[in-house]
Design a protein around this motif. Structure first.
Motif, PDB file in Angstrom:
ATOM      1  N   PRO A  63       0.814  -1.216   0.000  1.00  0.00           N
ATOM      2  CA  PRO A  63       0.000   0.000   0.000  1.00  0.00           C
ATOM      3  C   PRO A  63       0.848   1.267   0.000  1.00  0.00           C
ATOM      4  CG  PRO A  63       0.150  -0.882   2.207  1.00  0.00           C
ATOM      5  CD  PRO A  63       0.884  -1.855   1.327  1.00  0.00           C
ATOM      6  N   PHE A  64       0.258   2.355  -0.477  1.00  0.00           N
ATOM      7  CA  PHE A  64       0.855   3.673  -0.322  1.00  0.00           C
ATOM      8  C   PHE A  64      -0.260   4.707  -0.269  1.00  0.00           C
ATOM      9  CE2 PHE A  64       0.569   3.305  -4.925  1.00  0.00           C
ATOM     10  CZ  PHE A  64       0.274   4.592  -5.361  1.00  0.00           C
ATOM     11  N   LEU A  65       0.089   5.903   0.185  1.00  0.00           N
ATOM     12  CA  LEU A  65      -0.873   6.990   0.312  1.00  0.00           C
ATOM     13  C   LEU A  65      -0.738   7.932  -0.878  1.00  0.00           C
ATOM     14  CD1 LEU A  65      -0.323   7.845   4.086  1.00  0.00           C
ATOM     15  CD2 LEU A  65      -2.117   6.399   3.110  1.00  0.00           C
ATOM     16  N   LEU A  66      -1.877   8.365  -1.408  1.00  0.00           N
ATOM     17  CA  LEU A  66      -1.890   9.331  -2.502  1.00  0.00           C
ATOM     18  C   LEU A  66      -2.608  10.584  -2.031  1.00  0.00           C
ATOM     19  CD1 LEU A  66      -1.289   9.993  -5.474  1.00  0.00           C
ATOM     20  CD2 LEU A  66      -3.524   9.038  -6.050  1.00  0.00           C
ATOM     21  N   LEU A  67      -1.871  11.692  -1.967  1.00  0.00           N
ATOM     22  CA  LEU A  67      -2.439  12.992  -1.624  1.00  0.00           C
ATOM     23  C   LEU A  67      -2.632  13.752  -2.924  1.00  0.00           C
ATOM     24  CD1 LEU A  67      -0.086  12.153   0.585  1.00  0.00           C
ATOM     25  CD2 LEU A  67      -0.727  14.334   1.618  1.00  0.00           C
ATOM     26  N   VAL A  68      -3.843  14.222  -3.186  1.00  0.00           N
ATOM     27  CA  VAL A  68      -4.154  14.904  -4.437  1.00  0.00           C
ATOM     28  C   VAL A  68      -4.476  16.371  -4.145  1.00  0.00           C
ATOM     29  CG1 VAL A  68      -5.588  14.926  -6.506  1.00  0.00           C
ATOM     30  CG2 VAL A  68      -5.093  12.758  -5.362  1.00  0.00           C
ATOM     31  N   GLU A  69      -3.780  17.266  -4.851  1.00  0.00           N
ATOM     32  CA  GLU A  69      -4.005  18.702  -4.728  1.00  0.00           C
ATOM     33  C   GLU A  69      -4.224  19.288  -6.111  1.00  0.00           C
ATOM     34  OE1 GLU A  69      -2.915  21.367  -1.738  1.00  0.00           O
ATOM     35  OE2 GLU A  69      -4.430  19.873  -1.233  1.00  0.00           O
ATOM     36  N   ALA A  70      -5.192  20.171  -6.264  1.00  0.00           N
ATOM     37  CA  ALA A  70      -5.373  20.946  -7.484  1.00  0.00           C
ATOM     38  C   ALA A  70      -4.756  22.316  -7.253  1.00  0.00           C
ATOM     39  CB  ALA A  70      -6.855  21.064  -7.834  1.00  0.00           C
ATOM     40  N   GLN A  71      -3.876  22.744  -8.145  1.00  0.00           N
ATOM     41  CA  GLN A  71      -3.150  23.995  -7.943  1.00  0.00           C
ATOM     42  C   GLN A  71      -3.319  24.899  -9.150  1.00  0.00           C
ATOM     43  OE1 GLN A  71      -1.787  24.666  -5.066  1.00  0.00           O
ATOM     44  NE2 GLN A  71      -1.107  26.713  -5.651  1.00  0.00           N
ATOM     45  N   ALA A  72      -3.820  26.118  -8.927  1.00  0.00           N
ATOM     46  CA  ALA A  72      -4.119  27.032 -10.022  1.00  0.00           C
ATOM     47  C   ALA A  72      -3.014  28.050 -10.283  1.00  0.00           C
ATOM     48  CB  ALA A  72      -5.428  27.771  -9.735  1.00  0.00           C
ATOM     49  N   ARG A  73      -2.111  28.267  -9.301  1.00  0.00           N
ATOM     50  CA  ARG A  73      -1.077  29.306  -9.465  1.00  0.00           C
ATOM     51  C   ARG A  73       0.073  29.039  -8.504  1.00  0.00           C
ATOM     52  NH1 ARG A  73      -1.696  32.515  -4.996  1.00  0.00           N
ATOM     53  NH2 ARG A  73      -3.736  32.405  -3.951  1.00  0.00           N
ATOM     54  N   ASN A  74       1.181  29.743  -8.736  1.00  0.00           N
ATOM     55  CA  ASN A  74       2.302  29.675  -7.802  1.00  0.00           C
ATOM     56  C   ASN A  74       1.872  30.236  -6.451  1.00  0.00           C
ATOM     57  OD1 ASN A  74       3.412  29.141 -10.282  1.00  0.00           O
ATOM     58  ND2 ASN A  74       5.251  30.333  -9.959  1.00  0.00           N
ATOM     59  N   ASP A  75       2.283  29.583  -5.392  1.00  0.00           N
ATOM     60  CA  ASP A  75       1.930  30.026  -4.047  1.00  0.00           C
ATOM     61  C   ASP A  75       3.098  29.710  -3.116  1.00  0.00           C
ATOM     62  OD1 ASP A  75       0.895  30.475  -1.518  1.00  0.00           O
ATOM     63  OD2 ASP A  75      -1.041  29.532  -1.928  1.00  0.00           O
ATOM     64  N   ARG A  76       3.776  30.731  -2.634  1.00  0.00           N
ATOM     65  CA  ARG A  76       4.977  30.517  -1.824  1.00  0.00           C
ATOM     66  C   ARG A  76       4.667  29.801  -0.511  1.00  0.00           C
ATOM     67  NH1 ARG A  76       5.167  34.240   2.220  1.00  0.00           N
ATOM     68  NH2 ARG A  76       3.779  36.053   2.051  1.00  0.00           N
ATOM     69  N   ARG A  77       3.392  29.769  -0.107  1.00  0.00           N
ATOM     70  CA  ARG A  77       3.036  29.079   1.134  1.00  0.00           C
ATOM     71  C   ARG A  77       2.872  27.583   0.955  1.00  0.00           C
ATOM     72  NH1 ARG A  77      -2.335  32.373   2.219  1.00  0.00           N
ATOM     73  NH2 ARG A  77      -2.486  31.763   0.013  1.00  0.00           N
ATOM     74  N   LYS A  78       2.714  27.138  -0.289  1.00  0.00           N
ATOM     75  CA  LYS A  78       2.396  25.736  -0.523  1.00  0.00           C
ATOM     76  C   LYS A  78       3.522  24.774  -0.150  1.00  0.00           C
ATOM     77  CE  LYS A  78      -1.866  25.262  -1.766  1.00  0.00           C
ATOM     78  NZ  LYS A  78      -2.766  24.354  -1.032  1.00  0.00           N
ATOM     79  N   PRO A  79       4.788  25.061  -0.441  1.00  0.00           N
ATOM     80  CA  PRO A  79       5.821  24.085  -0.065  1.00  0.00           C
ATOM     81  C   PRO A  79       5.773  23.707   1.413  1.00  0.00           C
ATOM     82  CG  PRO A  79       6.761  25.704  -1.543  1.00  0.00           C
ATOM     83  CD  PRO A  79       5.372  26.183  -1.219  1.00  0.00           C
TER      84      PRO A  79
END
Length: 294
Positions: free
Chosen positions: A66-82
């Motif tokens: 098994p493994f975990l899949l995290l899914v994110e939809a990203q519309a633009r650069n965002d310095r807070r995301k990392p």
């Protein structure tokens, strides 16, 4: 609040997790096909009062574990995301004791390039953490503009429409998907039609899609549609897959010898044809389709 685009990604990957592996086959990444998928809570908040939620968190069971899949939809650069993404990955790894994979879905090449990273956390003298998302976007998801290919893999065609929402040829991609939906049952067609509209969000392509559906949804209820779907299920499935394979090879300018064409067209095994279709996106010769195991 979760946006409609996020909800589309959530439902697409939850209902059809196999699209994850097929999308990355084009990049040569050997993710095993999931046998089972479970939706996990996406609330990653701890005692800290700051609310933290990943868009979608899935547990995928495979033959390799098994493994975990995290899914994110990203519309633009965002310095807070990392920082948020690093938190998500470390938190779910500690909580579930399973290897996590972060998948980011983008609709434009610039955002996709930024999201691919690697995204470093720490002072310039020493990197403490590196976040390396897997990214799906218009740069690596095939633009499925052929109705035959779309009909053979509607989940992937839906992902193609969503990620290519801002492309100049999005009209052809949406028309191919709309045509392909006429080959499936009404309930399935309506689900994928809704997912596509949600995923397109507020882009101009969403209006194009709504116009297509205004015309095409009436088809699903007609007697003609019932007859064609029955004929397609009984007689046309293998023929459609074979045609999709040959069209895919032709689009990539790969020569097909008469013997190879005859082998493809005479095959009546849908599962084998689907495996050949998957390989057609990365093959360098027609012979690459067949493999030693075939």
């Amino acid at each position: 609040m979760v946006s409609s685009k996020h909800e589309a990604m959530h439902r697409l990957f939850r209902s059809h997790p196999e699209v994850f592996g097929r999308a990355f086959e084009t990049l040569g990444l050997p993710f095993p096909d999931p046998r089972e998928v479970a939706l996990l809570p996406n609330d990653l908040t701890e005692i800290d009062p700051i609310e933290r939620r990943v868009d979608t968190l899935l547990r995928l069971e495979t033959d390799e574990g098994p493994f975990l899949l995290l899914v994110e939809a990203q519309a633009r650069n965002d310095r807070r995301k990392p920082g948020s993404w690093a938190y998500y990955l470390s938190h779910v790894h500690a909580k579930y004791q399973l290897p996590p994979v972060l998948l980011v879905v983008c609709q434009d090449a610039a955002t996709a390039k930024w999201a691919e990273g690697p995204l470093s956390i720490g002072p310039r003298q020493w990197t403490s953490l590196v976040v390396r998302p897997l990214v799906l976007g218009p740069h690596n998801v095939p633009a499925v503009a052929d109705p035959c290919i779309a009909a053979c893999d509607i989940p992937l065609a839906t992902l193609s429409a969503i990620t290519h929402a801002n492309d100049a040829d999005i009209g052809a991609i949406l028309k191919a998907l709309a045509t392909a939906l006429q080959s499936v049952d009404e309930d399935d067609a309506l689900i994928f039609a809704e997912l596509t509209e949600l995923g397109l969000g507020n882009t101009p392509a969403a209006q194009t899609w709504r116009q297509l559906m205004t015309v095409d949804l009436s088809f699903f209820r007609s007697e003609t549609s019932q007859r064609l779907r029955a004929e397609g299920r009984d007689e046309g499935r293998a023929e459609g897959l074979a045609e999709a394979i040959l069209r895919s090879l032709a689009a990539r300018r790969i020569e097909v010898l008469p013997a190879d064409q005859n082998r493809i067209e005479s095959c009546s095994d849908p599962d084998l044809l689907r495996s050949w279709l998957d390989r057609s996106f990365t093959a360098t010769t027609a012979a690459d389709l067949f493999g030693v195991e075939d």
